[in-house]
Design a protein around this motif. Structure first.
Motif, PDB file in Angstrom:
ATOM      1  N   PRO A  52       0.831  -1.209   0.000  1.00 44.14           N
ATOM      2  CA  PRO A  52       0.000   0.000   0.000  1.00 44.14           C
ATOM      3  C   PRO A  52       0.865   1.258   0.000  1.00 44.14           C
ATOM      4  O   PRO A  52       1.946   1.281   0.575  1.00 44.14           O
ATOM      5  CB  PRO A  52      -0.796  -0.120   1.302  1.00 44.14           C
ATOM      6  N   SER A  53       0.378   2.271  -0.667  1.00 46.04           N
ATOM      7  CA  SER A  53       1.032   3.580  -0.629  1.00 46.04           C
ATOM      8  C   SER A  53       0.110   4.530   0.146  1.00 46.04           C
ATOM      9  O   SER A  53      -0.995   4.172   0.517  1.00 46.04           O
ATOM     10  CB  SER A  53       1.311   4.101  -2.043  1.00 46.04           C
ATOM     11  N   ALA A  54       0.601   5.733   0.381  1.00 43.55           N
ATOM     12  CA  ALA A  54      -0.167   6.706   1.162  1.00 43.55           C
ATOM     13  C   ALA A  54      -1.558   6.891   0.544  1.00 43.55           C
ATOM     14  O   ALA A  54      -1.687   7.030  -0.677  1.00 43.55           O
ATOM     15  CB  ALA A  54       0.573   8.031   1.228  1.00 43.55           C
ATOM     16  N   PRO A  55      -2.604   6.901   1.363  1.00 43.93           N
ATOM     17  CA  PRO A  55      -3.972   7.008   0.844  1.00 43.93           C
ATOM     18  C   PRO A  55      -4.197   8.225  -0.049  1.00 43.93           C
ATOM     19  O   PRO A  55      -4.964   8.151  -1.011  1.00 43.93           O
ATOM     20  CB  PRO A  55      -4.834   7.083   2.099  1.00 43.93           C
ATOM     21  N   GLU A  56      -3.539   9.350   0.262  1.00 41.57           N
ATOM     22  CA  GLU A  56      -3.757  10.555  -0.552  1.00 41.57           C
ATOM     23  C   GLU A  56      -3.257  10.408  -1.984  1.00 41.57           C
ATOM     24  O   GLU A  56      -3.590  11.213  -2.842  1.00 41.57           O
ATOM     25  CB  GLU A  56      -3.130  11.794   0.116  1.00 41.57           C
ATOM     26  N   LYS A  57      -2.519   9.349  -2.276  1.00 39.80           N
ATOM     27  CA  LYS A  57      -2.078   9.098  -3.648  1.00 39.80           C
ATOM     28  C   LYS A  57      -3.240   8.624  -4.516  1.00 39.80           C
ATOM     29  O   LYS A  57      -3.167   8.695  -5.730  1.00 39.80           O
ATOM     30  CB  LYS A  57      -0.946   8.080  -3.668  1.00 39.80           C
ATOM     31  N   GLY A  58      -4.275   8.070  -3.886  1.00 41.58           N
ATOM     32  CA  GLY A  58      -5.443   7.616  -4.643  1.00 41.58           C
ATOM     33  C   GLY A  58      -5.175   6.395  -5.504  1.00 41.58           C
ATOM     34  O   GLY A  58      -5.810   6.215  -6.538  1.00 41.58           O
ATOM     35  N   GLU A  59      -4.257   5.553  -5.078  1.00 42.85           N
ATOM     36  CA  GLU A  59      -3.836   4.422  -5.899  1.00 42.85           C
ATOM     37  C   GLU A  59      -4.408   3.076  -5.460  1.00 42.85           C
ATOM     38  O   GLU A  59      -4.134   2.053  -6.089  1.00 42.85           O
ATOM     39  CB  GLU A  59      -2.310   4.294  -5.864  1.00 42.85           C
ATOM     40  N   GLU A  60      -5.175   3.053  -4.401  1.00 44.47           N
ATOM     41  CA  GLU A  60      -5.575   1.775  -3.819  1.00 44.47           C
ATOM     42  C   GLU A  60      -6.348   0.889  -4.783  1.00 44.47           C
ATOM     43  O   GLU A  60      -6.100  -0.314  -4.877  1.00 44.47           O
ATOM     44  CB  GLU A  60      -6.360   2.004  -2.528  1.00 44.47           C
ATOM     45  N   GLU A  61      -7.284   1.446  -5.519  1.00 45.26           N
ATOM     46  CA  GLU A  61      -8.065   0.639  -6.461  1.00 45.26           C
ATOM     47  C   GLU A  61      -7.152   0.026  -7.525  1.00 45.26           C
ATOM     48  O   GLU A  61      -7.262  -1.167  -7.832  1.00 45.26           O
ATOM     49  CB  GLU A  61      -9.148   1.495  -7.118  1.00 45.26           C
ATOM     50  N   ALA A  62      -6.248   0.821  -8.072  1.00 47.48           N
ATOM     51  CA  ALA A  62      -5.319   0.313  -9.091  1.00 47.48           C
ATOM     52  C   ALA A  62      -4.359  -0.712  -8.488  1.00 47.48           C
ATOM     53  O   ALA A  62      -4.042  -1.732  -9.110  1.00 47.48           O
ATOM     54  CB  ALA A  62      -4.542   1.461  -9.727  1.00 47.48           C
ATOM     55  N   ARG A  63      -3.893  -0.465  -7.264  1.00 46.68           N
ATOM     56  CA  ARG A  63      -2.981  -1.394  -6.602  1.00 46.68           C
ATOM     57  C   ARG A  63      -3.646  -2.742  -6.368  1.00 46.68           C
ATOM     58  O   ARG A  63      -3.070  -3.801  -6.623  1.00 46.68           O
ATOM     59  CB  ARG A  63      -2.512  -0.814  -5.268  1.00 46.68           C
ATOM     60  N   LEU A  64      -4.881  -2.718  -5.899  1.00 49.98           N
ATOM     61  CA  LEU A  64      -5.603  -3.964  -5.655  1.00 49.98           C
ATOM     62  C   LEU A  64      -5.847  -4.728  -6.955  1.00 49.98           C
ATOM     63  O   LEU A  64      -5.718  -5.959  -6.992  1.00 49.98           O
ATOM     64  CB  LEU A  64      -6.918  -3.689  -4.928  1.00 49.98           C
ATOM     65  N   ALA A  65      -6.172  -4.012  -8.022  1.00 54.03           N
ATOM     66  CA  ALA A  65      -6.365  -4.655  -9.326  1.00 54.03           C
ATOM     67  C   ALA A  65      -5.057  -5.283  -9.804  1.00 54.03           C
ATOM     68  O   ALA A  65      -5.047  -6.411 -10.323  1.00 54.03           O
ATOM     69  CB  ALA A  65      -6.886  -3.646 -10.346  1.00 54.03           C
ATOM     70  N   LEU A  66      -3.969  -4.555  -9.639  1.00 59.16           N
ATOM     71  CA  LEU A  66      -2.652  -5.076 -10.006  1.00 59.16           C
ATOM     72  C   LEU A  66      -2.348  -6.346  -9.220  1.00 59.16           C
ATOM     73  O   LEU A  66      -1.967  -7.376  -9.790  1.00 59.16           O
ATOM     74  CB  LEU A  66      -1.582  -4.010  -9.737  1.00 59.16           C
ATOM     75  N   ASN A  67      -2.526  -6.297  -7.912  1.00 56.74           N
ATOM     76  CA  ASN A  67      -2.220  -7.461  -7.083  1.00 56.74           C
ATOM     77  C   ASN A  67      -3.120  -8.645  -7.404  1.00 56.74           C
ATOM     78  O   ASN A  67      -2.671  -9.799  -7.350  1.00 56.74           O
ATOM     79  CB  ASN A  67      -2.291  -7.098  -5.603  1.00 56.74           C
TER      80      ASN A  67
END
Length: 162
Positions: A52-67
């Motif tokens: 996970p990266s800092a929440p303010e980056k807004g990357e969680e959805e993309a990160r989860l899809a990647l994983n």
């Protein structure tokens, strides 16, 4: 002549988000082909999930899809094992952590590692490899070794000193 690698460790990062968002099926096919190449000849492959990266980056959805893609493709190739890293560098629930035990794990950019975060990754990878490989004991001083002084941890200046 050197003997070929028997173990390969692979880690991808946020650069892959764009490929996943643009065309997840094509990205999955690319990952699958790469894993088959890496595992050829009986090599073992340890594929690390993106932490996970800092929440303010807004990357969680993309990160989860990647994983999700990484985990699925790893399951489909003999000799490949997927290791989620959410709790390696995150909290017990896998959420982003910038600090732990009074040490910075991540740089102010919310993504890149400080030495304490690198120690967590190194330990997790070594532990995972030790499940299948007989490894010599880790040098007890490695976690506090001179590698921590690498200037990349001080970019930008003070990034990992708080």
């Amino acid at each position: 002549e050197q003997s070929p690698a028997e173990q390969v460790v692979v880690m991808v990062g946020s650069w892959d988000h764009l490929a996943v968002q643009r065309d997840p099926e094509a990205y999955a096919a690319s990952v699958h082909a790469a894993l088959e190449d890496l595992a050829a000849g009986g090599r073992s492959v340890l594929l690390l999930g993106e932490p996970p990266s800092a929440p303010e980056k807004g990357e969680e959805e993309a990160r989860l899809a990647l994983n999700d893609i990484l985990a699925a493709e790893a399951a489909g190739v003999a000799g490949v094992r997927y290791l989620p890293t959410d709790t390696v560098i995150g909290d017990a629930g896998g959420a982003y952590l910038a600090t732990a035990d009074g040490e910075l794990l991540r740089k102010p950019d919310g993504r890149h590692l400080c030495p304490a975060g690198a120690v967590r990754f190194g330990t997790a990878v070594r532990d995972a490899l030790s499940e299948s490989w007989v490894l010599a004991p880790a040098d007890p001083g490695w976690a506090s070794g001179g590698w921590r002084d690498d200037p990349r941890y001080d970019d930008p200046p003070g990034a990992c000193t708080g």
